[in-house]
Design a protein around this motif. Sequence first.
Motif, PDB file in Angstrom:
ATOM      1  N   UNK A  12      -7.900   9.936 -64.633  1.00 36.40           N
ATOM      2  CA  UNK A  12      -7.977  11.234 -64.821  1.00 36.40           C
ATOM      3  C   UNK A  12      -7.308  12.267 -63.684  1.00 36.40           C
ATOM      4  N   UNK A  13      -6.584  13.573 -64.145  1.00 39.31           N
ATOM      5  CA  UNK A  13      -6.012  13.725 -63.894  1.00 39.31           C
ATOM      6  C   UNK A  13      -5.663  15.227 -63.145  1.00 39.31           C
ATOM      7  N   UNK A  14      -5.404  16.156 -62.231  1.00 43.50           N
ATOM      8  CA  UNK A  14      -5.845  17.915 -61.985  1.00 43.50           C
ATOM      9  C   UNK A  14      -4.691  18.515 -61.969  1.00 43.50           C
ATOM     10  N   UNK A  15      -3.970  18.993 -63.449  1.00 43.71           N
ATOM     11  CA  UNK A  15      -3.182  20.134 -63.745  1.00 43.71           C
ATOM     12  C   UNK A  15      -2.220  20.914 -62.909  1.00 43.71           C
ATOM     13  N   UNK A  16      -1.146  20.158 -62.357  1.00 51.08           N
ATOM     14  CA  UNK A  16      -0.180  21.260 -61.897  1.00 51.08           C
ATOM     15  C   UNK A  16       0.804  21.898 -62.661  1.00 51.08           C
TER      16      UNK A  16
ATOM     17  N   UNK B 239      -2.318  12.074 -60.193  1.00 48.84           N
ATOM     18  CA  UNK B 239      -3.678  11.457 -60.578  1.00 48.84           C
ATOM     19  C   UNK B 239      -4.889  11.690 -59.734  1.00 48.84           C
ATOM     20  N   UNK B 240      -6.108  11.692 -60.425  1.00 48.92           N
ATOM     21  CA  UNK B 240      -7.630  11.381 -59.850  1.00 48.92           C
ATOM     22  C   UNK B 240      -7.662  10.140 -59.087  1.00 48.92           C
ATOM     23  N   UNK B 241      -7.969   9.603 -60.444  1.00 49.51           N
ATOM     24  CA  UNK B 241      -8.858   8.755 -60.689  1.00 49.51           C
ATOM     25  C   UNK B 241      -8.274   8.011 -61.657  1.00 49.51           C
TER      26      UNK B 241
ATOM     27  N   UNK C 144      -4.070   6.635 -57.983  1.00 49.22           N
ATOM     28  CA  UNK C 144      -4.841   8.192 -57.272  1.00 49.22           C
ATOM     29  C   UNK C 144      -3.780   8.014 -56.043  1.00 49.22           C
ATOM     30  N   UNK C 145      -3.231   9.816 -57.075  1.00 56.12           N
ATOM     31  CA  UNK C 145      -1.961  10.730 -55.727  1.00 56.12           C
ATOM     32  C   UNK C 145      -0.694  10.369 -56.289  1.00 56.12           C
ATOM     33  N   UNK C 146      -0.463   9.777 -57.500  1.00 53.30           N
ATOM     34  CA  UNK C 146       0.958   9.982 -58.207  1.00 53.30           C
ATOM     35  C   UNK C 146       0.946  10.534 -59.123  1.00 53.30           C
ATOM     36  N   UNK C 147       2.114  11.040 -59.461  1.00 53.10           N
ATOM     37  CA  UNK C 147       2.398  12.527 -60.050  1.00 53.10           C
ATOM     38  C   UNK C 147       2.467  12.117 -61.845  1.00 53.10           C
ATOM     39  N   UNK C 148       2.335  12.831 -62.546  1.00 50.06           N
ATOM     40  CA  UNK C 148       2.713  12.250 -64.059  1.00 50.06           C
ATOM     41  C   UNK C 148       3.575  13.546 -64.557  1.00 50.06           C
ATOM     42  N   UNK C 149       3.640  12.982 -65.928  1.00 56.54           N
ATOM     43  CA  UNK C 149       5.082  14.655 -66.764  1.00 56.54           C
ATOM     44  C   UNK C 149       4.737  14.618 -67.670  1.00 56.54           C
ATOM     45  N   UNK C 150       4.006  16.103 -68.124  1.00 60.64           N
ATOM     46  CA  UNK C 150       3.616  16.184 -69.544  1.00 60.64           C
ATOM     47  C   UNK C 150       4.877  15.318 -70.511  1.00 60.64           C
ATOM     48  N   UNK C 151       4.622  14.921 -71.372  1.00 65.17           N
ATOM     49  CA  UNK C 151       5.021  14.372 -72.559  1.00 65.17           C
ATOM     50  C   UNK C 151       5.717  13.054 -72.452  1.00 65.17           C
ATOM     51  N   UNK C 152       5.396  12.338 -71.321  1.00 63.73           N
ATOM     52  CA  UNK C 152       5.366  11.124 -71.359  1.00 63.73           C
ATOM     53  C   UNK C 152       4.403  10.025 -71.706  1.00 63.73           C
ATOM     54  N   UNK C 153       4.363   8.781 -71.488  1.00 68.63           N
ATOM     55  CA  UNK C 153       3.389   7.758 -72.450  1.00 68.63           C
ATOM     56  C   UNK C 153       2.309   7.044 -71.455  1.00 68.63           C
ATOM     57  N   UNK C 154       1.211   7.459 -71.735  1.00 69.93           N
ATOM     58  CA  UNK C 154      -0.073   6.785 -71.076  1.00 69.93           C
ATOM     59  C   UNK C 154      -0.342   4.805 -71.926  1.00 69.93           C
ATOM     60  N   UNK C 155       0.132   4.249 -70.916  1.00 66.92           N
ATOM     61  CA  UNK C 155      -0.147   2.483 -71.972  1.00 66.92           C
ATOM     62  C   UNK C 155      -1.295   2.045 -71.076  1.00 66.92           C
ATOM     63  N   UNK C 156      -1.838   1.496 -71.156  1.00 64.84           N
ATOM     64  CA  UNK C 156      -2.959   0.801 -71.251  1.00 64.84           C
ATOM     65  C   UNK C 156      -4.429   1.059 -70.754  1.00 64.84           C
ATOM     66  N   UNK C 157      -4.185   2.019 -69.204  1.00 60.19           N
ATOM     67  CA  UNK C 157      -5.305   2.335 -68.394  1.00 60.19           C
ATOM     68  C   UNK C 157      -5.715   3.620 -68.693  1.00 60.19           C
TER      69      UNK C 157
ATOM     70  N   UNK D 295      -8.632  16.801 -66.522  1.00 55.58           N
ATOM     71  CA  UNK D 295      -7.981  16.437 -67.843  1.00 55.58           C
ATOM     72  C   UNK D 295      -8.518  14.551 -67.698  1.00 55.58           C
ATOM     73  N   UNK D 296      -8.713  13.548 -68.760  1.00 50.40           N
ATOM     74  CA  UNK D 296      -8.461  12.792 -68.876  1.00 50.40           C
ATOM     75  C   UNK D 296      -7.951  11.924 -69.823  1.00 50.40           C
TER      76      UNK D 296
END
Length: 702
Positions: free
Chosen positions: A273-277, A234-236, A257-270, A220-221
Amino acid sequence: MQHKQKNNHEHHGGTTASMEGMNRSTMENHTGHKEMDQGNSGHAEHMGHMEHMTDLKRKFFVCLILTVPVLLFSPMMGIQLPFQFTFPGSEWVVLGLSTILFFYGGMPFFMGAKQELKERSPAMMTLITLGISASYIYSLYAFVMNTFFHGPHLMDFFWELATLIVIMLLGHWIEMKAVAGAGDALKKMAELLPAQASVLQPDGSYAVIPLRDLSVGQTVLIKAGEKVPSDGTVLNGSSSINESMVTGEAREVPKKAGDKVIGGSLNGSGSLTITVTGTGESGYLARVMQLVGSARQEKSRAETMSDRVARWLFYVAVGAGLASLIIWYAVTRDISTSITRMVTVLVIACPHALGLAIPLVVARSTSLGARSGLLIRNRKALETAPKVNVVLMDKTGTLTEGNFRVSAVRSFDRKLGENDIVSAAAALETASSHPLAASIMKEAAERQLKPAAAKDVKVLAGEGLTGCLEDGREAAIVSAAYLDKHSIPYSKSEYAELSGNGYSVSFLLLDGKPAGLIAQGDEIKAGAKPLLEGLAARHIIPVMLTGDNQAAAEKTAGLLGLKDYRADMLPENKETAVREYHEQGKVTMMVGDGINDAPSLARADVGVAIGAGTDIAVNSADVVLVKSDPEDILAFLTLAKKTTRKMVQNLWWGAGYNIIAIPLAAGVLAPVGFILSPAAGAVLMSLSTIIVAVNAILLKVK
């Protein structure tokens, strides 16, 4: 939404993406979602509550209209009142109206009794059902005997049936209306996720698909400023993400790359691309929702005082009624007299006052609370609050203001004043939206300063900002760690003094030398210390829970004089903390204002939300502090104590007289020639109803 701020930030210039609109309803975007089970059940529960209250209101007014003729055409337990009259066929009118009242008006009580008996826990609904059923069935029997068999006249209870149904409907409607709360926390949590996601296709392009079609393993982008649609890795790319929904603190967390993200949180300025877990049904947010849902279900099973009284009264009424039937028949061999005695006992055992004893107090209490800025959404909280011995409190937004402010400005150069320091710092911070930057810009505006222009502003990752001022000087605003790292001398005692008071200290460098400092802090709320003092006077243990790290938590606790505190708390950690106190036999109150507080607010015996907090926190709580003043917690505890006292008094007035009335109605004094007549029982019932109404009105909070 009120942002929670962290008061030991390392200063940096990263962008804090706006969270505006996170609580905005996106129902139109969510119609296609696979909603989480707990979200569906929570929303259905809320809708069911509102529909039930509307149904009770409608039933009450319909039954009230039907009751008027019954009162005019039938006697009260055999007493012909002055306003009553009859005409040929009036008894048929009474029968018809009473039948409608019994089946239509009694339906909520029948359904409630069915559920109570299914759970083997008879309470108020079962007692009411017993009273109206005994009244109707016996009255139907009396009508048939009086109309068709012309034997000795049998007294009916249609008057009591009608008034009992109307008063019980009124009581339940009053109570539901008093504590009705709008919104649903679980539904609002589901809305934190976006409606769609940009998914990588086999040809290398990205296609926007509904979130319900997203599955684990897809790529997902996430563009700048977008919500993260699901849990993932995070992939890239690199960016910073606002995870305040998880931690409660407005942290800009760097992601690579390699860090985990949580659904519902808010992306900043960058862009990332993530792999859905984990999808919307299996991700982190879903687990938080499950915590809220399960906690609310467990707490809803808590028993009220009136339920306990009604249960014992039910057993006493059934036992006394059957005993009177058997004994009277054994003595008189007259089944009619025996049944009359039994029915009289059953009708008297379900007094009208019991249906109003608690609702009138709750209505009075919620009204008094509203005037004091207390919105009471759950009646059980009033009964539980006087037993509370541990109060767990979120830090930011509850004990502190939740807004960084400049608390001190100091210059190290005689040629520079405080305004020069603020202006130079603001010049560097103009392009930053970091919480610390925002407070410096606000300070400049309050001082009516126009920040000097700066160019070539660069971010020192995790350390600060550098740039060139319009007069050619090289400027930097950095942390103490930066000065230590580069062996730049500064007053460590001055820094220790300020940081020891819980402030974040930023140093301004001009041409590589310290020119001044700016101290910023999340200020302690004015009502925080009086709250803690008041809790101590009540022998209640205060505990602070925060998503801040240990050092920041320790500073705030020291300023407040708190001994018990826990740091680095995620939503599940706070909920677990509440569970731990429950296991120790403690009665808990949780106070919070953020999404991350929702599970613990729902789990605690009493959940108190700060009115300026998120909708999700407010809708997970039992009580809302409208003015967001922590000292109002003491006002609620006082109100709850006095309310509970009134409840106990009214229960005694509403049901306590049965200690005397039931045995007398059963005929225990018959051997000495005294039997409580139905008429006398009716007078006692009316008197107790008046007493509980007056007693409720006398509730005051000084």
